[in-house]
Scaffold this motif. Structure first.
Motif, PDB file in Angstrom:
ATOM      1  N   ALA A  45       2.639   8.526  -5.617  1.00 46.73           N
ATOM      2  CA  ALA A  45       3.793   8.272  -4.750  1.00 46.73           C
ATOM      3  C   ALA A  45       4.945   9.205  -5.129  1.00 46.73           C
ATOM      4  N   ASN A  91      -2.466   8.233   5.389  1.00 45.26           N
ATOM      5  CA  ASN A  91      -3.143   9.005   4.344  1.00 45.26           C
ATOM      6  C   ASN A  91      -4.351   9.765   4.883  1.00 45.26           C
ATOM      7  N   GLU A 121      -3.548   0.623  -8.775  1.00 42.50           N
ATOM      8  CA  GLU A 121      -2.117   0.933  -8.778  1.00 42.50           C
ATOM      9  C   GLU A 121      -1.756   1.906  -9.896  1.00 42.50           C
ATOM     10  N   VAL A 172       0.710   8.221   0.280  1.00 39.28           N
ATOM     11  CA  VAL A 172       0.646   9.259  -0.755  1.00 39.28           C
ATOM     12  C   VAL A 172       1.742  10.305  -0.547  1.00 39.28           C
ATOM     13  N   ALA A 210      -1.050   2.415   6.064  1.00 38.76           N
ATOM     14  CA  ALA A 210      -1.215   3.372   4.963  1.00 38.76           C
ATOM     15  C   ALA A 210      -2.483   4.191   5.152  1.00 38.76           C
ATOM     16  N   ARG A 255       5.959   2.278   1.311  1.00 37.20           N
ATOM     17  CA  ARG A 255       4.906   1.292   1.110  1.00 37.20           C
ATOM     18  C   ARG A 255       4.806   0.461   2.376  1.00 37.20           C
ATOM     19  N   MET A 260      -2.277   5.083  -7.991  1.00 36.22           N
ATOM     20  CA  MET A 260      -1.451   5.258  -6.801  1.00 36.22           C
ATOM     21  C   MET A 260       0.032   5.369  -7.129  1.00 36.22           C
ATOM     22  N   SER A 261       0.468   4.729  -8.191  1.00 38.15           N
ATOM     23  CA  SER A 261       1.884   4.843  -8.579  1.00 38.15           C
ATOM     24  C   SER A 261       2.244   6.279  -8.937  1.00 38.15           C
ATOM     25  N   GLU A 321      -5.425  -1.675  -2.827  1.00 39.21           N
ATOM     26  CA  GLU A 321      -4.050  -2.060  -3.149  1.00 39.21           C
ATOM     27  C   GLU A 321      -3.676  -3.390  -2.501  1.00 39.21           C
ATOM     28  N   CYS A 356       0.814  -1.220   0.000  1.00 39.78           N
ATOM     29  CA  CYS A 356       0.000   0.000   0.000  1.00 39.78           C
ATOM     30  C   CYS A 356       0.846   1.267   0.000  1.00 39.78           C
ATOM     31  N   THR A 357       0.405   2.253  -0.779  1.00 38.65           N
ATOM     32  CA  THR A 357       1.117   3.507  -0.977  1.00 38.65           C
ATOM     33  C   THR A 357       0.804   4.508   0.124  1.00 38.65           C
ATOM     34  N   PRO A 359       7.798   7.727  -0.943  1.00 38.71           N
ATOM     35  CA  PRO A 359       8.171   6.438  -1.549  1.00 38.71           C
ATOM     36  C   PRO A 359       7.823   5.259  -0.654  1.00 38.71           C
TER      37      PRO A 359
END
Length: 463
Positions: A456, A82, A449, A67, A78, A72, A452-453, A115, A64-65, A70
């Motif tokens: 990040a 967030n 993703e 936000v 997460a 996870r 979310m990618s 995620e 999980c990201t 970098p």
């Protein structure tokens, strides 16, 4: 069947294909806004604490990201970060009737669970709509005036229920397990308004903890842990414990006839929503009549009586804020900066601007009152009235609904402009464009993703 189970029947049955287009559209609209607010809020001091907490204390390298970073980690961690970050700058979405912020508990739970469990993006939309149904309906039933008077913050309390429902949908839990998760969430619902007395950061924790708690409740239910079936209406249930004047019937009012996500609003200003109507009016009156600060002798501001305990009193703190939280919850300060700057954005809510004390030149001329006539239509309408007295005469304005309300909304184009304004300092133009594009086509993506990618920290995001 009690109201808890009737509500759960309704939200458990929500499917993407059965939702009206307006509800699906609003899910993406508020998701984009949440991402924009959260990316920009990574700059706040309290946000660094959340990020450091994840870095030092949470599981490393999860799915999980977090936000704007970098990092996870696992879903609960997460969601905690967030949600806490997204609430830091007081620009996350809000509701009128239930007087709470839905996105900052709903979105972190939905994104983290999606995620972690590779959920279909269409299910993300389902879960967001369902989460708003829960948060707002439970908040409506609490009666926000009574809930605040008891010392609770509905964003955190109601958000815990929503997060459990959102996570349950993302995991595909059975109807029985979803009920258990909801019941377990009720024992985690907590958010104290005591931060108003000291300007502390705890309000920012509330939605993050709600999202975290909702996911934990869901994982426990998935393993067979049980929760009360009547957590809302029971003798010792949420509505009885957290309100002196609850309206349980509002939980199931017109189920399926309208969608709560379509009743939610965007916040154009970086301050408590109670302050937005007066800020709208002050800016409008100043622009229309070319009012200059030096010619103002007095400003009279009237708001619903419920707003007084949050943004008007105690007067000595509101006219002399000691930190950004104090300023965010001061109507006097909001009106002062609107008079001086004709705006009330993030630049006006920083430690540097606060320490400049520019606002002190006019804040003592601002008189704020709770008006029983405006209270009569609250929380259905958040009315405000402003009178600016100058050497040239008096200028007055009245407003039923502040800008961003569904009855006075931001268009998609205005929302995208706001997203660009918020994220411009932390994300490049191409990344911003791609986030907007992917959120607007969320249902056609293979995975969350893909969104979310981009959110990040990396080449395109530099928080």
């Amino acid at each position: 069947m009690g109201i808890t189970q009737k509500l759960l029947d309704h939200v458990h049955a929500i499917r993407y294909d059965s939702l009206p287009e307006e509800a699906r559209d609003r899910a993406k609209y508020f998701l984009l806004d949440f991402l924009g607010v959260t990316l920009r809020a990574c700059e706040a001091g309290s946000s660094r604490v959340f990020h450091n907490f994840v870095k030092k204390r949470a599981p490393k390298g999860g799915p999980c990201t977090v936000v704007g970073t970098p990092l996870r980690t696992d879903a609960p961690s997460a969601a905690l970060a967030n949600g806490g970050v997204g609430h830091a700058i007081e620009m996350d979405d809000v509701t009128t009737r239930s007087s709470l912020h839905p996105a900052v508990s709903v979105m972190p739970a939905a994104l983290a669970a999606a995620e972690a469990h590779n959920s279909d993006p269409k299910r993300v939309i389902e879960a967001i709509v369902a989460g708003y149904e829960v948060t707002n309906r439970v908040g409506n039933a609490l009666n926000p005036t009574s809930h605040y008077e008891r010392g609770f913050h509905p964003t955190g309390t109601c958000g815990t229920f929503a997060a459990s429902l959102v996570a349950s949908k993302m995991l595909g839990l059975s109807r029985e397990a979803t009920s258990n998760a909801f019941g377990i969430a009720g024992s985690q619902a907590s958010s104290s308004m005591q931060f108003l007395e000291t300007g502390s950061w705890t309000k920012r924790l509330h939605p993050g903890w709600a999202a975290h708690g909702g996911i934990i409740a869901t994982y426990l239910a998935q393993e067979g842990f049980t929760g009360p079936e009547d957590i809302l209406e029971g003798k010792y249930g949420f509505l009885h414990a957290f309100s002196d004047d609850a309206h349980p019937e509002f939980v199931t009012e017109r189920l399926g006839e309208y969608w709560e996500i379509c009743e939610s609003a965007i916040k154009p200003y970086a301050t408590c929503r109670y302050n937005h109507g007066p800020v709208d009016l002050v800016i409008r009156l100043c622009r229309e009549n070319d009012i200059q600060p030096e010619e103002v002798s007095r400003v009279e501001v009237r708001v619903p009586e419920t707003a007084v305990m949050v943004v008007v009193e105690p007067n000595d703190i509101k006219v002399n804020p000691q930190n950004v939280v104090d300023a965010q919850f001061s109507l006097q300060y909001a009106v002062a900066v609107a008079l001086l700057r004709r705006k009330a954005g993030l630049d006006e809510y920083t430690d540097d601007f606060l320490s400049s004390r520019v606002y002190s030149s006019i804040i003592d001329r601002i008189q704020c009152y709770g008006d029983p006539e405006l209270e009569k239509k609250f929380p259905g309408e958040w009315q405000s009235h402003v009178k600016i007295v100058t050497r040239r005469g008096s200028f007055e304005g009245h407003q039923d609904n502040p800008k961003g309300d569904p009855r006075n909304p931001l268009s998609w184009e205005e929302l995208i402009e706001r997203f660009d304004d918020l994220t411009g300092p932390v994300a490049d133009e191409e990344t911003r464009r791609r986030i907007v594009e992917r959120v607007r086509s969320l249902e056609s993506l293979k995975s969350i993703e893909e969104v979310m990618s981009l959110a990040a920290a990396g080449e395109g995001v530099r928080t």
